[in-house]
Design a protein around this motif. Structure first.
Motif, PDB file in Angstrom:
ATOM      1  N   GLU A 127     140.848 -26.314  85.723  1.00  0.00           N
ATOM      2  CA  GLU A 127     140.300 -25.744  86.960  1.00  0.00           C
ATOM      3  C   GLU A 127     139.751 -24.337  86.705  1.00  0.00           C
ATOM      4  OE1 GLU A 127     143.930 -27.645  89.692  1.00  0.00           O
ATOM      5  OE2 GLU A 127     143.724 -25.488  89.419  1.00  0.00           O
ATOM      6  N   TYR A 128     140.303 -23.650  85.704  1.00  0.00           N
ATOM      7  CA  TYR A 128     139.979 -22.245  85.457  1.00  0.00           C
ATOM      8  C   TYR A 128     138.803 -22.057  84.504  1.00  0.00           C
ATOM      9  CZ  TYR A 128     144.180 -21.056  88.029  1.00  0.00           C
ATOM     10  OH  TYR A 128     145.118 -20.910  89.026  1.00  0.00           O
ATOM     11  N   LEU A 129     138.237 -23.125  83.983  1.00  0.00           N
ATOM     12  CA  LEU A 129     136.926 -23.078  83.324  1.00  0.00           C
ATOM     13  C   LEU A 129     136.426 -24.506  83.136  1.00  0.00           C
ATOM     14  CD1 LEU A 129     134.567 -21.532  82.332  1.00  0.00           C
ATOM     15  CD2 LEU A 129     135.663 -21.226  80.123  1.00  0.00           C
ATOM     16  N   TRP A 130     135.911 -25.066  84.212  1.00  0.00           N
ATOM     17  CA  TRP A 130     135.310 -26.385  84.174  1.00  0.00           C
ATOM     18  C   TRP A 130     133.896 -26.258  83.619  1.00  0.00           C
ATOM     19  CZ3 TRP A 130     137.639 -30.742  84.113  1.00  0.00           C
ATOM     20  CH2 TRP A 130     136.960 -31.946  84.363  1.00  0.00           C
ATOM     21  N   GLN A 131     133.249 -27.391  83.383  1.00  0.00           N
ATOM     22  CA  GLN A 131     131.843 -27.405  82.969  1.00  0.00           C
ATOM     23  C   GLN A 131     131.041 -28.185  84.010  1.00  0.00           C
ATOM     24  OE1 GLN A 131     130.405 -25.764  80.679  1.00  0.00           O
ATOM     25  NE2 GLN A 131     132.151 -24.995  79.499  1.00  0.00           N
TER      26      GLN A 131
ATOM     27  N   GLY B 110     148.828 -28.108  66.227  1.00  0.00           N
ATOM     28  CA  GLY B 110     148.114 -27.949  67.490  1.00  0.00           C
ATOM     29  C   GLY B 110     148.871 -28.535  68.664  1.00  0.00           C
ATOM     30  N   ASP B 111     148.779 -27.835  69.791  1.00  0.00           N
ATOM     31  CA  ASP B 111     149.384 -28.313  71.037  1.00  0.00           C
ATOM     32  C   ASP B 111     148.303 -28.797  71.999  1.00  0.00           C
ATOM     33  OD1 ASP B 111     152.111 -27.369  70.377  1.00  0.00           O
ATOM     34  OD2 ASP B 111     151.198 -25.379  70.548  1.00  0.00           O
ATOM     35  N   PHE B 112     147.354 -27.890  72.281  1.00  0.00           N
ATOM     36  CA  PHE B 112     146.221 -28.172  73.161  1.00  0.00           C
ATOM     37  C   PHE B 112     144.967 -27.646  72.477  1.00  0.00           C
ATOM     38  CE2 PHE B 112     149.832 -27.225  76.082  1.00  0.00           C
ATOM     39  CZ  PHE B 112     149.914 -28.443  76.737  1.00  0.00           C
ATOM     40  N   TYR B 113     143.807 -27.932  73.090  1.00  0.00           N
ATOM     41  CA  TYR B 113     142.594 -27.254  72.664  1.00  0.00           C
ATOM     42  C   TYR B 113     142.191 -26.303  73.786  1.00  0.00           C
ATOM     43  CZ  TYR B 113     138.209 -26.134  70.464  1.00  0.00           C
ATOM     44  OH  TYR B 113     137.192 -25.448  69.855  1.00  0.00           O
ATOM     45  N   TYR B 114     142.223 -24.997  73.476  1.00  0.00           N
ATOM     46  CA  TYR B 114     141.924 -23.956  74.462  1.00  0.00           C
ATOM     47  C   TYR B 114     140.456 -23.558  74.364  1.00  0.00           C
ATOM     48  CZ  TYR B 114     147.029 -23.468  74.189  1.00  0.00           C
ATOM     49  OH  TYR B 114     148.387 -23.698  74.176  1.00  0.00           O
ATOM     50  N   CYS B 115     139.868 -23.182  75.487  1.00  0.00           N
ATOM     51  CA  CYS B 115     138.470 -22.748  75.479  1.00  0.00           C
ATOM     52  C   CYS B 115     138.381 -21.252  75.159  1.00  0.00           C
ATOM     53  CB  CYS B 115     137.794 -23.063  76.802  1.00  0.00           C
ATOM     54  SG  CYS B 115     138.528 -22.281  78.233  1.00  0.00           S
TER      55      CYS B 115
ATOM     56  N   GLY C 206     146.220 -18.847  77.992  1.00  0.00           N
ATOM     57  CA  GLY C 206     145.142 -19.687  77.493  1.00  0.00           C
ATOM     58  C   GLY C 206     144.686 -20.662  78.564  1.00  0.00           C
ATOM     59  N   VAL C 207     143.454 -21.142  78.432  1.00  0.00           N
ATOM     60  CA  VAL C 207     142.870 -22.081  79.403  1.00  0.00           C
ATOM     61  C   VAL C 207     142.535 -23.382  78.684  1.00  0.00           C
ATOM     62  CG1 VAL C 207     141.006 -22.480  81.048  1.00  0.00           C
ATOM     63  CG2 VAL C 207     141.909 -20.157  80.725  1.00  0.00           C
ATOM     64  N   LEU C 208     142.995 -24.506  79.229  1.00  0.00           N
ATOM     65  CA  LEU C 208     142.703 -25.807  78.632  1.00  0.00           C
ATOM     66  C   LEU C 208     141.207 -26.106  78.693  1.00  0.00           C
ATOM     67  CD1 LEU C 208     145.609 -28.041  80.009  1.00  0.00           C
ATOM     68  CD2 LEU C 208     145.484 -26.795  77.850  1.00  0.00           C
ATOM     69  N   HIS C 209     140.657 -26.522  77.571  1.00  0.00           N
ATOM     70  CA  HIS C 209     139.233 -26.847  77.505  1.00  0.00           C
ATOM     71  C   HIS C 209     138.964 -28.102  78.333  1.00  0.00           C
ATOM     72  CE1 HIS C 209     135.260 -27.744  75.971  1.00  0.00           C
ATOM     73  NE2 HIS C 209     135.261 -26.637  75.250  1.00  0.00           N
ATOM     74  N   PRO C 210     137.972 -28.065  79.236  1.00  0.00           N
ATOM     75  CA  PRO C 210     137.727 -29.224  80.108  1.00  0.00           C
ATOM     76  C   PRO C 210     137.281 -30.462  79.360  1.00  0.00           C
ATOM     77  CG  PRO C 210     135.941 -27.638  80.308  1.00  0.00           C
ATOM     78  CD  PRO C 210     137.017 -26.967  79.502  1.00  0.00           C
TER      79      PRO C 210
END
Length: 436
Positions: free
Chosen positions: A404-408, A343-348, A312-316
Motif C-alpha cells: 500500500e505504501y508504494l504501489w505501481q 532473503g526474507d522479502f523483496y523491498y523496494c 522497509g516497504v514490500l515491493h508491489p
C-alpha cells in the motif's frame, strides 16, 4: 556550503556540490568528512631490526615486534604531542572477577607516562576495584544496560480491527502494516504528545522535475498531516521547484546538485547525500526520516503507523512471489550478493526510512558497498535497491510496510490492497531518463 536553519513555513535554497561521483574514494571521504587526527609520527626504522619474522605488510605498513622499534625515541616524539589515549573494557556478569588484575597490570604497562582515560562498562558498578592511577590517568564507570533508542518507539496498538487475509507479522516478530491493522486516531494521539519532526527527502533531477509539483501537493494532503514535517528537495533546477502552500509546522528546503548523465549515478549518489544531510543538519531536531521517489503520488494516509527504527516497504511486484523469484543481485563478486537460500522479502528502493541513527548507518553501509563494487568495475542489478535488500536481510527492519505504501499504477489492484497510499505513476523511462 550553507546549511539550513529551522524556520517554519519558509522555503530555503542550499547549494551543495555533488562531487565527482566517478571518484569513489574522494567522494566518500569528502562526504563523510573522515579525518585522521593527530598525524602519525613515522616508525623510526627497524632498530635494531629483525630478520626472523615479517616486519612489513604487502601494503607497506609495519608489523610491530620486539626489536623493531626504539621505545625511547618513539615516546619522546609522541610526548611532545600531549596525546590522550582512551581505552574501553567490558566487565559484565562473572567477568567482573578479571577486572582488578586487568586494571593493575594496565597501570604498570599501558602507555605509561601518557594521559590515559579508561572507560569501564559494567552491570556491577559497586564491584569495580579501586586501583591507584598515576597523574594524568583516570577511569570512569558506566552501567552496562541495553541501549535505548531515541526517540522510543510506541507499540502498535493491536490489530484493530485485524486482517486474516495477509501476513501481518514477520518471522522475526515485527508488524507488517496493512490497512485495518492499526488505529490511526489512537496512534496519532500517542505520538503527538512527543512533538516529533519527520524529515523527508526527494530527488528531482533532470526531467524528473516534472513530477515534483504533484508529489509535493499530494504529500501535503496525506503525509504525516498534523505533525512537524521538513521536506528536502534535491534538484539541478532550483528555479523550477513549484511553490506549494504548506501548513503550519511544515517547511521545505531546496538543495542544488549538479546534473548527471547516468540515472544509475543519480540513484547511487542519493545515499551519500542523505548521509551528509543527517550528519550536518538533522541531528539536532529531526526524529525520523523517509526517503521517497519523486515520480510518485500520495493517495491516502501515510502517518505514525509507519514509524520504526528501520522501515522497509514490500515491493508491489514481488510481495506474493517466492524467494527464488526475487531479483536480488546474484553475482558473488558484488557486495549486494544474495545467495539462493538468503532473503526474507523483496523491498523496494523507492521508499524507506526510520530513525536518524539507523538510517545513517544504513546509508553509510550501502554507500561503502556501492563504491566497493564500482572500484571492482561492477554495478549491482538494481543499484541501490539491490544494496538495500542485502542490508535489510542482515539488519532486519523493525517495521515492514505493505505494498500500500508504494504501489505501481500500471499494476491491477489486488483484492488484499484495500487502500493505495502512495504509488509510482506510469511513465516512459526512455523519455525521462538520461540513459536507459
Amino acid at each position: 556550503m550553507t546549511t539550513a536553519r529551522r524556520i517554519r513555513g519558509v522555503t530555503k535554497e542550499t547549494r551543495w556540490p555533488w562531487g565527482a561521483v566517478r571518484d569513489p574514494k574522494h567522494l566518500f571521504l569528502e562526504q563523510s568528512r573522515i579525518r585522521l587526527q593527530p598525524p602519525m609520527s613515522p616508525m623510526p626504522g627497524d632498530a635494531p631490526g629483525r630478520t626472523d619474522v615479517q616486519t612489513i605488510t604487502s601494503w607497506s605498513v609495519p608489523v610491530v615486534w620486539e626489536g623493531t622499534f626504539d621505545p625511547v625515541l618513539l615516546d619522546s616524539l609522541y610526548q611532545a604531542k600531549n596525546l590522550t589515549i582512551a581505552a574501553t573494557v567490558f566487565a559484565v556478569g562473572k567477568y567482573i572477577r578479571f577486572l582488578k588484575k586487568f586494571l593493575e597490570t594496565m597501570e604498570q604497562h599501558f602507555f605509561t607516562g601518557f594521559n590515559v582515560h579508561v572507560f569501564v562498562f559494567t552491570d556491577q558498578p559497586n564491584k569495580v576495584p579501586q586501583v591507584k592511577m598515576a597523574s594524568g590517568r583516570q577511569n570512569n564507570q558506566f552501567c552496562h544496560q541495553p541501549k535505548t533508542r531515541q526517540p522510543p518507539m510506541l507499540p502498535m496498538p493491536g490489530d484493530a480491527p485485524g486482517r486474516t487475509d495477509v501476513q501481518t507479522m514477520t518471522s522475526w516478530s515485527v508488524p507488517v502494516v496493512w490497512e485495518g491493522t492499526f488505529d490511526p486516531v489512537l496512534l496519532d494521539s500517542l505520538y503527538q504528545a512527543k512533538n516529533l519532526t519527520i524529515a523527508a527527502t526527494v530527488f528531482a533531477v533532470g526531467k524528473y522535475i516534472r513530477f515534483l509539483k504533484k508529489f509535493l501537493e499530494t504529500m501535503e494532503q496525506h503525509f504525516f498531516t498534523g505533525f512537524n514535517v521538513h521536506v528536502f528537495v534535491f534538484t539541478d533546477q532550483p528555479n523550477e521547484v513549484p511553490k506549494v502552500k504548506m501548513a503550519s509546522g511544515r517547511q521545505r528546503t531546496v538543495k542544488t546538485v549538479p546534473t548527471l548523465n547516468r540515472w544509475q549515478d543519480i540513484s547511487a549518489s542519493r545515499m551519500l547525500l542523505v548521509l551528509t544531510l543527517i550528519e550536518e543538519e538533522l541531528r539536532d531536531y529531526a526524529d525520523f526520516i523517509f526517503c521517497l521517489d519523486v515520480d510518485s503520488e500520495f493517495h491516502g494516509r501515510w502517518g505514525t503507523e509507519s514509524l520504526g527504527d528501520l522501515v522497509g516497504v514490500l515491493h508491489p511486484g514481488y510481495y506474493k512471489s517466492d524467494r527464488s523469484g526475487f531479483p536480488y543481485e546474484r553475482r558473488p563478486i558484488s557486495k549486494a550478493y544474495m545467495a539462493p537460500e538468503e532473503g526474507d522479502f523483496y523491498y523496494c528502493g523507492g521508499a524507506f526510512g526510520g530513525n536518524l541513527q539507523e538510517v545513517e548507518r544504513f546509508c553509510q553501509t550501502c554507500s561503502i558497498n556501492f563504491w566497493d563494487d564500482r572500484i571492482k568495475g561492477i554495478e549491482a542489478a538494481w543499484q541501490e535497491e539491490s544494496h538495500l535488500n542485502r542490508y535489510m536481510w542482515i539488519n532486519k527492519p523493525s517495521k515492514v510496510l505493505s505494498p500500500e505504501y508504494l504501489w505501481q499504477d500500471f499494476l491491477a489492484r489486488n483484492p488484499e490492497i484495500h487502500l493505495i497510499r502512495f504509488s509510482g505513476i506510469v511513465k516512459n523511462y526512455a523519455e525521462i531518463r538520461p540513459n536507459v
